[in-house]
Write an enzyme that holds these catalytic residues in place. Structure first.
Site, short mmCIF file in Angstrom:
data_model
loop_
_atom_site.label_atom_id
_atom_site.label_comp_id
_atom_site.label_asym_id
_atom_site.label_seq_id
_atom_site.Cartn_x
_atom_site.Cartn_y
_atom_site.Cartn_z
N ASP A 258 4.37 0.39 12.05
CA ASP A 258 3.12 -0.20 11.56
C ASP A 258 2.91 -1.65 12.04
O ASP A 258 1.87 -2.23 11.74
CB ASP A 258 3.07 -0.13 10.02
CG ASP A 258 3.06 1.30 9.52
OD1 ASP A 258 2.71 2.19 10.32
OD2 ASP A 258 3.43 1.52 8.35
N LYS B 100 0.83 -1.21 0.00
CA LYS B 100 0.00 0.00 0.00
C LYS B 100 0.87 1.26 0.00
O LYS B 100 0.65 2.17 -0.80
CB LYS B 100 -0.89 0.00 1.26
CG LYS B 100 -1.54 1.32 1.56
CD LYS B 100 -2.38 1.27 2.83
CE LYS B 100 -1.64 1.49 4.11
NZ LYS B 100 -1.22 2.89 4.37
N ASN B 101 1.85 1.29 0.91
CA ASN B 101 2.60 2.53 1.09
C ASN B 101 3.60 2.79 -0.03
O ASN B 101 4.15 3.89 -0.12
CB ASN B 101 3.28 2.55 2.46
CG ASN B 101 2.26 2.71 3.57
OD1 ASN B 101 1.09 3.04 3.31
ND2 ASN B 101 2.68 2.48 4.81
N ASP C 2 5.24 19.80 8.13
CA ASP C 2 6.18 20.91 7.99
C ASP C 2 7.38 20.54 7.11
O ASP C 2 7.88 21.36 6.35
CB ASP C 2 6.65 21.36 9.39
CG ASP C 2 7.24 20.22 10.20
OD1 ASP C 2 6.58 19.17 10.32
OD2 ASP C 2 8.37 20.36 10.70
N ARG D 181 0.39 14.56 13.33
CA ARG D 181 1.17 14.22 12.13
C ARG D 181 1.38 15.46 11.27
O ARG D 181 0.68 15.69 10.29
CB ARG D 181 0.49 13.10 11.35
CG ARG D 181 0.50 11.80 12.13
CD ARG D 181 -0.17 10.70 11.38
NE ARG D 181 0.65 10.17 10.30
CZ ARG D 181 0.21 9.24 9.46
NH1 ARG D 181 -1.02 8.77 9.56
NH2 ARG D 181 0.99 8.79 8.51
N PRO D 182 2.40 16.25 11.64
CA PRO D 182 2.63 17.50 10.90
C PRO D 182 3.13 17.23 9.49
O PRO D 182 3.54 16.11 9.16
CB PRO D 182 3.72 18.19 11.73
CG PRO D 182 4.41 17.11 12.47
CD PRO D 182 3.40 16.02 12.69
N ARG E 48 -8.93 -0.29 5.04
CA ARG E 48 -8.13 0.75 4.39
C ARG E 48 -6.73 0.22 4.11
O ARG E 48 -6.11 0.63 3.13
CB ARG E 48 -8.00 1.97 5.31
CG ARG E 48 -9.22 2.84 5.35
CD ARG E 48 -8.92 4.10 6.11
NE ARG E 48 -7.67 4.69 5.64
CZ ARG E 48 -6.92 5.55 6.32
NH1 ARG E 48 -7.29 5.94 7.51
NH2 ARG E 48 -5.80 6.04 5.82
N CYS F 265 -4.64 12.67 13.09
CA CYS F 265 -5.30 11.38 12.87
C CYS F 265 -5.16 10.52 14.11
O CYS F 265 -4.58 10.94 15.10
CB CYS F 265 -4.78 10.69 11.63
SG CYS F 265 -3.20 9.94 11.89
N1 EPU Z 1 6.97 14.27 10.92
C1 EPU Z 1 7.28 15.58 11.17
N2 EPU Z 1 7.10 16.51 10.17
C2 EPU Z 1 6.67 16.15 8.92
C3 EPU Z 1 6.37 14.80 8.67
C4 EPU Z 1 6.54 13.89 9.69
O1 EPU Z 1 7.67 15.92 12.28
O2 EPU Z 1 6.54 17.03 8.07
C5 EPU Z 1 7.14 13.27 11.97
C6 EPU Z 1 5.86 12.50 12.27
O3 EPU Z 1 5.04 13.17 13.18
C7 EPU Z 1 6.39 11.19 12.79
C8 EPU Z 1 7.67 10.99 11.98
O4 EPU Z 1 8.03 12.29 11.51
O5 EPU Z 1 6.72 11.31 14.15
C9 EPU Z 1 7.53 10.04 10.82
O6 EPU Z 1 6.40 10.38 10.04
P1 EPU Z 1 6.34 10.13 8.48
O7 EPU Z 1 6.18 11.42 7.78
O8 EPU Z 1 7.48 9.26 8.08
O9 EPU Z 1 5.00 9.32 8.33
P2 EPU Z 1 4.10 9.36 7.05
O10 EPU Z 1 4.95 9.53 5.87
O11 EPU Z 1 2.96 10.28 7.26
C10 EPU Z 1 4.27 6.82 6.46
C11 EPU Z 1 3.30 5.69 6.29
C12 EPU Z 1 2.75 5.30 7.65
C13 EPU Z 1 3.95 4.89 8.53
C14 EPU Z 1 4.96 6.03 8.61
C15 EPU Z 1 6.23 5.66 9.36
C16 EPU Z 1 2.39 6.01 4.12
C17 EPU Z 1 1.23 6.34 3.27
N3 EPU Z 1 2.23 6.10 5.43
O12 EPU Z 1 3.52 7.88 7.05
O13 EPU Z 1 1.92 4.18 7.44
O14 EPU Z 1 3.49 4.58 9.83
O15 EPU Z 1 5.35 6.43 7.28
O16 EPU Z 1 6.84 4.58 8.76
O17 EPU Z 1 3.43 5.65 3.59
C18 EPU Z 1 0.26 2.66 7.99
O18 EPU Z 1 0.43 2.13 6.88
O19 EPU Z 1 -0.38 2.13 8.93
C19 EPU Z 1 0.83 3.98 8.23
C20 EPU Z 1 0.35 4.82 9.13
#
Ligand code: EPU
Length: 444
Positions: free
Chosen positions: A308, A22-23, A125, A122-123, A400, A117
């Site tokens: 995950d 999925k991801n 930035d 989940r910022p 999902r 969420c």
């Molecule tokens: N973070 C920031 N700033 C940002 C983005 C992220 O501080 O701009 C922080 C987040 O709050 C978190 C960390 O960085 O503490 C990692 O977040 P990340 O951005 O890597 O998460 P994501 O990209 O939103 C993806 C997966 C998630 C998975 C995470 C971590 C997808 C679509 N989603 O989310 O998958 O948990 O990486 O590996 O790829 C799931 O499939 O159940 C799921 C939630």
């Protein structure tokens, strides 16, 4: 409301094949906005999140359909729309991944901020910082990111954040930088297999990228990207969930169609917990011990234990001999499953970013309610191991992220039935998986 009704206590056995990731598939679908020509994506899982992104891409002028062989075909037919609305982005954060490709290809984007969420704050930035560094003008207006860039320009961007790098942030910036002028260097890049797969997909389209799978990715911008046929990697989280389902029931099973190298950390924990594991080229076989040993683990960015599978590991820890500790260093608030696992007889106490788990001999069936989809998976696992009957409500969360998990578990011998508005489907080894076209035919 959709629910699972599970009669627990049956050790799982047999063989089951995992779906595509999925991801990995979601950011690739978004990156199809960059292509001049049709993109054929093979091995895209049939999930609610894929349908949500399909809807959004259609609104953005992309023709999306499933071909007879199951591939998802994507082709830009209208290059004008740039608006990704709140109603779709709030359902699924991965849809924020259209921002980078829209900016790079159309020079404009109006994309809703995803908001919080169930797994915590989940910022975005880092996504915005990266795109601004590439020269995009960004404004926030009424909950939307309004972005503009005549031509993005290569630069150096650091994407490391307080909890490691950002996976979808790396996807967004990478998908924008491939069409920027000059060279872009991303430091603190995510090294998850899904990002490597996205990068390989972009390379197949004509992008010039080196350093995938390392913290430093270098991109040399190109003028255009072509359509391509590409196969998405297997879903390591689904594979891990099926292995853990086998472990909690004390069963033995084989998951096929996997890349064992993507699951090294999970296999290591399962071995510590007492399971015997053998890996082949594209398969992993687990023979679980009757009662797991305690574990002391922390979810971390790849190659660590994925956040995950943190909830599913907590379900396993509940049945272990002694005291386990499960930490989450990626999403320190991702513990919504604790209260519901405790309703099934678990003894878990949350202390900050960790769960302290005192092992019990068994779960006891009850009615529980799912929150996010990995938490739902943990409840399903607990239900499989529980004495008596467990009902897991709000399965829409699970759907999902997992392609018919009930049917796959049913093939491994689980007694699990799905009810949806009074209609009941029972899964068992003899049940045939029904698959049909998910999308209506695509009319250009
Ligand atoms: N973070 C920031 N700033 C940002 C983005 C992220 O501080 O701009 C922080 C987040 O709050 C978190 C960390 O960085 O503490 C990692 O977040 P990340 O951005 O890597 O998460 P994501 O990209 O939103 C993806 C997966 C998630 C998975 C995470 C971590 C997808 C679509 N989603 O989310 O998958 O948990 O990486 O590996 O790829 C799931 O499939 O159940 C799921 C939630």
């Amino acid at each position: 409301m959709t629910a699972f009704h599970i009669t627990g206590g049956i050790p799982l056995s047999g063989t089951v094949r995992v779906a595509g990731s999925k991801n990995a598939a979601l950011p690739m679908m978004a990156a199809a906005l960059l292509a001049e020509g049709p993109v054929h994506l093979h091995h895209v899982p049939r999930l609610a999140d894929v349908r949500t992104l399909t809807q959004m891409l259609r609104e953005l002028g992309v023709c999306v359909c499933r071909s007879a062989d199951g591939a998802v075909l994507l082709e830009v037919v209208d290059p004008m729309p740039v608006h990704a609305r709140y109603d779709l982005v709030r359902r699924m954060r991965a849809s924020f991944c259209v921002l980078g490709p829209l900016l790079a290809r159309r020079g404009r984007a109006v994309v809703s901020l995803p908001g919080g969420c169930n797994i915590g704050d989940r910022p975005v930035d880092l996504h915005l910082k990266g795109l601004a560094a590439l020269g995009a003008e960004l404004r926030l207006r009424r909950g939307y990111v309004v972005a503009r860039a005549k031509r993005l320009r290569g630069t150096t961007i650091d994407l490391s954040g307080p909890h490691g790098s950002t996976v979808t942030g790396t996807a967004n910036v990478l998908s924008a930088a491939v069409l920027a002028t000059g060279e872009t260097t991303i430091t603190g890049a995510a090294v998850e297999p899904e990002i490597v797969d996205l990068g390989n997909f972009l390379i197949a389209m004509g992008a010039r990228i080196v350093g995938l799978g390392t913290r430093t990715i270098r991109i040399t911008g190109v003028g255009r990207l072509e359509g391509v046929a590409y196969r998405v990697i297997p879903d390591r989280i689904e594979a891990a969930t099926l292995l853990l389902a086998t472990a909690v029931t004390g069963g033995s099973a084989t998951v096929t169609g996997v890349v064992p190298g993507h699951l090294t950390a999970v296999v290591e924990v399962l071995r510590t917990a007492g399971s015997r594991i053998e890996s082949g080229d594209d398969r992993i076989t687990i023979a679980a011990s009757t009662r797991p040993y305690a574990i002391d683990v922390a979810a971390e960015p790849y190659p660590g234990i994925p956040t995950d599978v943190q909830a599913q590991l907590t379900a396993l820890a509940c049945l272990a001999r002694g005291r386990s500790v499960v930490r989450d260093r990626v999403f320190p608030d991702r513990f919504q499953h604790i209260a519901e696992l405790n309703r099934l007889g678990g003894r878990i106490e949350r202390r900050g970013a960790k769960a302290v788990v005192i092992g019990v001999r068994r779960f006891r069936g009850a009615v529980v309610t799912a929150s996010d989809f990995r938490a739902s998976a943990a409840l399903v696992l607990a239900g499989l191991a529980a004495e008596g009957r467990t009902t897991v409500r709000r399965i829409r969360h699970l759907d999902r992220g997992y392609q018919r998990l009930d049917e796959k578990l049913g093939r491994l011998g689980a007694r699990i039935a799905r009810t949806r508005k009074g209609v009941r489907t029972v899964c068992g080894k003899t049940n045939n998986m029904v698959s049909g076209p998910f999308y209506p035919a695509c009319h250009k």
